[in-house]
Design a protein around this motif. Structure first.
Motif, mmCIF file in Angstrom:
data_model
loop_
_atom_site.group_PDB
_atom_site.id
_atom_site.type_symbol
_atom_site.label_atom_id
_atom_site.label_comp_id
_atom_site.label_asym_id
_atom_site.label_seq_id
_atom_site.Cartn_x
_atom_site.Cartn_y
_atom_site.Cartn_z
ATOM 1 N N TYR A 47 0.817 -1.206 0.000
ATOM 2 C CA TYR A 47 0.000 0.000 0.000
ATOM 3 C C TYR A 47 0.851 1.256 0.000
ATOM 4 O O TYR A 47 0.519 2.241 -0.630
ATOM 5 C CB TYR A 47 -0.914 -0.008 1.221
ATOM 6 N N ALA A 54 -2.823 4.564 -6.099
ATOM 7 C CA ALA A 54 -4.169 4.354 -5.562
ATOM 8 C C ALA A 54 -4.925 5.675 -5.442
ATOM 9 O O ALA A 54 -6.123 5.754 -5.728
ATOM 10 C CB ALA A 54 -4.086 3.672 -4.195
ATOM 11 N N THR A 55 -4.205 6.729 -5.046
ATOM 12 C CA THR A 55 -4.840 8.048 -4.902
ATOM 13 C C THR A 55 -5.310 8.582 -6.249
ATOM 14 O O THR A 55 -6.426 9.101 -6.384
ATOM 15 C CB THR A 55 -3.858 9.038 -4.256
ATOM 16 N N TYR A 57 -5.975 6.813 -8.888
ATOM 17 C CA TYR A 57 -7.075 5.948 -9.315
ATOM 18 C C TYR A 57 -8.393 6.413 -8.694
ATOM 19 O O TYR A 57 -9.401 6.592 -9.381
ATOM 20 C CB TYR A 57 -6.782 4.504 -8.909
ATOM 21 N N GLN A 58 -8.414 6.599 -7.384
ATOM 22 C CA GLN A 58 -9.640 6.996 -6.680
ATOM 23 C C GLN A 58 -10.116 8.373 -7.111
ATOM 24 O O GLN A 58 -11.316 8.602 -7.288
ATOM 25 C CB GLN A 58 -9.402 6.961 -5.168
ATOM 26 N N THR A 59 -9.158 9.296 -7.303
ATOM 27 C CA THR A 59 -9.523 10.653 -7.718
ATOM 28 C C THR A 59 -10.192 10.649 -9.083
ATOM 29 O O THR A 59 -11.223 11.309 -9.296
ATOM 30 C CB THR A 59 -8.274 11.549 -7.745
ATOM 31 N N TYR A 61 -11.615 8.053 -10.587
ATOM 32 C CA TYR A 61 -12.841 7.251 -10.559
ATOM 33 C C TYR A 61 -14.025 8.039 -9.985
ATOM 34 O O TYR A 61 -15.144 7.961 -10.503
ATOM 35 C CB TYR A 61 -12.608 5.993 -9.734
ATOM 36 N N TYR A 62 -13.770 8.829 -8.931
ATOM 37 C CA TYR A 62 -14.874 9.526 -8.261
ATOM 38 C C TYR A 62 -15.074 10.981 -8.709
ATOM 39 O O TYR A 62 -16.151 11.545 -8.508
ATOM 40 C CB TYR A 62 -14.656 9.510 -6.739
ATOM 41 N N SER A 70 -13.912 1.175 -13.973
ATOM 42 C CA SER A 70 -12.739 0.828 -13.172
ATOM 43 C C SER A 70 -11.776 -0.054 -13.959
ATOM 44 O O SER A 70 -10.554 0.031 -13.801
ATOM 45 C CB SER A 70 -13.181 0.113 -11.893
ATOM 46 N N GLU A 74 -7.775 0.483 -14.506
ATOM 47 C CA GLU A 74 -6.879 -0.606 -14.127
ATOM 48 C C GLU A 74 -5.978 -0.983 -15.290
ATOM 49 O O GLU A 74 -4.761 -1.130 -15.138
ATOM 50 C CB GLU A 74 -7.703 -1.813 -13.691
#
Length: 478
Positions: A47, A54-55, A57-59, A61-62, A70, A74
């Protein structure tokens, strides 16, 4: 919070390592990659290392202004990491590519058992493998494939048509065949089709009997096929061998080692593998690889620009340690070893884990191996096909026109310089070709004209093989 992967253990279990050169097509080549069936381990801090990824990706995605799947994010992340390596042999394989790889390595695939090739706008059956659905259904050499499951395959790429024919074992496929003036349908049940990787024949040359062995890939059963073929040829009285590694893209490392060991004295070096830490492991000939089976008859090996990886291991070992001559053209030059990690969704990550060196310690990557005797097809054999969606005529200048001129020159219709300019001499050459081949005589290189020219070039090339002739001449003098 997390991240670095543990190192892959470099034990190099031979039955799992694969060395791959150039991508190909089953029923016409075959996809060859590297394979090791072990899992990559990740540490508990994964992690931390991948936190930024990951940050992002989340930013995205949302918060991106429109929804993004997703799976797309990916895939983008995976593609980006792989692209950063600048290594054409490290890649992410989708389900279809993974299945094709596994079929190739296992020396089998699911289909009808018809070997096919391009024939103008359609696909022609070159042979039906004995005992397969195609052979049992009565499909014959030169049958033209018009449709698959009622849909025309006219103008479609060979690999696309092959994909339509192949499928799960037990499922049915209907093909529409043209044989002469007759058109008929055949419904076949797909089955497991073995891939034969060694083709052998006896050739007589100047009073000598020579065994010719063509090795198309290094798959699971290649060594077994190779050994069986040699025994059969010996019973026919052969006194020498020509081993053809041309257009062989590579394959399983253990097969290359076993076959190389057959031609070398025990203890002679076959190859070396060097990992990222610089540690080198050397492989030498012996019973461990060849089970005591040796080939001592005079031998030469044929190679060309499409002989890659495992084919280069075999060729280099015989040449450097066995002093066996290589004949043909410089090899591809692929000196790395690959492995794959399997994922639960049926995809795989193929990655480079080591270098391999020849017996003398040479890294041939991007350099290739020079043959002892150079002999090859003329340049025209390696020319790209001409784009038949366009019409070529007087006054035009292009690389396509240059290729057209090279083809016409090879066929004896054009005497000028292949410079890419469609002048009066090119026009006259095209008209002469059209007149002698039942085409509309207009001096323009239409689709019909180009297709016929390429067909004639292929036929002429098929009637000559300078490297093969040189190999026979050389081996009987050994």
């Amino acid at each position: 919070m997390a991240a670095k992967p543990q190192k892959i253990k470099r034990s190099y279990q031979l039955k799992h390592l694969i060395l791959t050169g150039i991508l190909g097509l089953l029923l016409g080549g075959g996809l060859m990659f590297g394979l090791v069936r072990h899992q990559l381990q990740v540490a508990n801090d994964a992690y931390r290392s991948l936190g930024k990824v990951a940050t992002v990706y989340q930013t995205l995605y949302y918060n991106y202004y429109k929804k993004v799947p997703s799976s797309k994010l990916e895939q983008g992340a995976i593609d980006g990491m792989i692209e950063s390596l600048d290594d054409q042999f490290t890649e992410y394989l989708n389900k279809a590519e993974t299945e094709s790889l596994n079929n190739t390595i296992d020396s089998s695939f699911s289909g009808i058992g018809a070997q096919v090739q391009k024939a103008g706008e359609y696909i022609k059956i070159s042979s039906a493998i004995t005992g397969t659905p195609a052979q049992k259904a009565g499909l014959k050499t030169d049958d033209i494939l018009l449709k698959v499951n009622g849909k025309s395959v006219k103008g479609q790429a060979l690999d696309k048509v092959v994909t339509k024919i192949r499928g799960k074992i037990g499922t049915k496929v209907t093909v529409t065949i043209k044989r002469g003036d007759q058109v008929f349908n055949k419904t076949l049940t797909r089955a497991k089709i073995p891939i034969h990787t060694v083709n052998a024949k006896l050739v007589k040359k100047d009073g000598h009997k020579v065994g010719y062995l063509e090795v198309t890939t290094f798959s699971t059963n290649t060594t077994k096929e190779f050994k069986t073929a040699i025994k059969k040829l010996r019973k026919q009285g052969v006194s020498a061998f020509v081993v053809d590694m041309r257009n062989n893209p590579g394959g399983l490392m253990d097969q290359a080692l076993s076959m190389s060991s057959m031609f070398l004295k025990n203890g002679q070096k076959i190859m070396r593998v060097k990992d990222r830490s610089g540690k080198v492991e050397t492989y030498t000939a012996g019973k461990k690889f060849d089970k005591g089976f040796k080939v001592t008859e005079p031998t030469v090996v044929l190679v060309n620009g499409n002989s890659a990886s495992a084919a280069e291991i075999f060729s280099a070992a015989l040449n450097e340690s066995g002093h066996i001559k290589l004949i043909g053209a410089k090899t591809y030059g692929k000196g790395t070893v690959q492995t794959t990690q399997e994922f639960k969704n049926g995809t795989e990550l193929k990655l480079t884990i080591a270098k391999w060196l020849t017996a003398n310690g040479t890294w041939i990557h991007k350099k290739g191996i020079e043959p002892d005797i150079k002999a090859d097809y003329p340049e025209v054999a390696y020319s790209a096909f001409i784009d038949t969606t366009k019409i070529y005529k007087e006054g035009q200048v292009s690389k396509q026109v240059k290729t057209l001129q090279m083809f016409l020159k090879y066929l004896g219709y054009f005497n000028g310089k292949a410079n890419g300019y469609y002048g009066q001499d090119t026009n006259a050459a095209v008209q002469k070709f059209q007149s002698e081949n039942g085409l509309d005589v207009n001096g323009q290189a239409t689709k019909a004209t180009v297709t016929k020219i390429e067909e004639k070039v292929s036929q002429k090339l098929g009637d000559t093989d300078p490297a093969y002739d040189e190999a026979l001449k050389t081996v009987v003098q050994e």
